[in-house]
Design a protein around this motif. Structure first.
Motif, PDB file in Angstrom:
ATOM      1  N   ASN A  65       0.821  -1.203   0.000  1.00 13.02           N
ATOM      2  CA  ASN A  65       0.000   0.000   0.000  1.00 13.02           C
ATOM      3  C   ASN A  65       0.858   1.258   0.000  1.00 13.02           C
ATOM      4  O   ASN A  65       1.848   1.333   0.712  1.00 13.02           O
ATOM      5  N   PHE A  66       0.451   2.228  -0.790  1.00 12.79           N
ATOM      6  CA  PHE A  66       1.045   3.549  -0.763  1.00 12.79           C
ATOM      7  C   PHE A  66      -0.034   4.495  -0.263  1.00 12.79           C
ATOM      8  O   PHE A  66      -1.104   4.578  -0.849  1.00 12.79           O
ATOM      9  N   VAL A  67       0.240   5.196   0.824  1.00 17.25           N
ATOM     10  CA  VAL A  67      -0.748   6.054   1.465  1.00 17.25           C
ATOM     11  C   VAL A  67      -0.225   7.481   1.478  1.00 17.25           C
ATOM     12  O   VAL A  67       0.861   7.742   1.993  1.00 17.25           O
ATOM     13  N   GLU A  68      -1.006   8.399   0.901  1.00 17.66           N
ATOM     14  CA  GLU A  68      -0.623   9.807   0.931  1.00 17.66           C
ATOM     15  C   GLU A  68      -1.005  10.395   2.284  1.00 17.66           C
ATOM     16  O   GLU A  68      -2.078  10.132   2.807  1.00 17.66           O
ATOM     17  N   THR A  69      -0.101  11.186   2.852  1.00 10.57           N
ATOM     18  CA  THR A  69      -0.344  11.786   4.157  1.00 10.57           C
ATOM     19  C   THR A  69      -0.361  13.306   4.052  1.00 10.57           C
ATOM     20  O   THR A  69       0.095  13.875   3.062  1.00 10.57           O
TER      21      THR A  69
END
Length: 73
Positions: free
Chosen positions: A15-19
């Protein structure tokens, strides 16, 4: 550890999660609350765009933040 090998490890990230955070992200890994440092930066030499990222070594989740960097003239 070689920085290029760290980036290559991200290929296995699920998973790539933008913060919204610039320096770190608090994230729930299993039953633990972990602080993931966004300690790496990728920048574009032709524009002022950068991406800061870091990943949880336990669950292999990658967190990133898109931003801009002021360049001196």
């Amino acid at each position: 550890m070689d920085l290029l090998s760290i980036v290559k490890e991200l290929e296995n990230s699920e998973n790539f999660v933008e913060t919204k955070n610039y320096y770190f992200e608090n994230h729930l890994c299993g039953n633990e609350n972990k602080k993931v440092e966004l300690e790496y930066t990728i920048s574009n030499d032709k524009s002022d765009e950068i991406v800061r990222f870091g990943f949880c070594k336990d669950c292999n989740k990658c967190f990133y933040h898109k931003d801009f960097e002021t360049k001196g003239f």
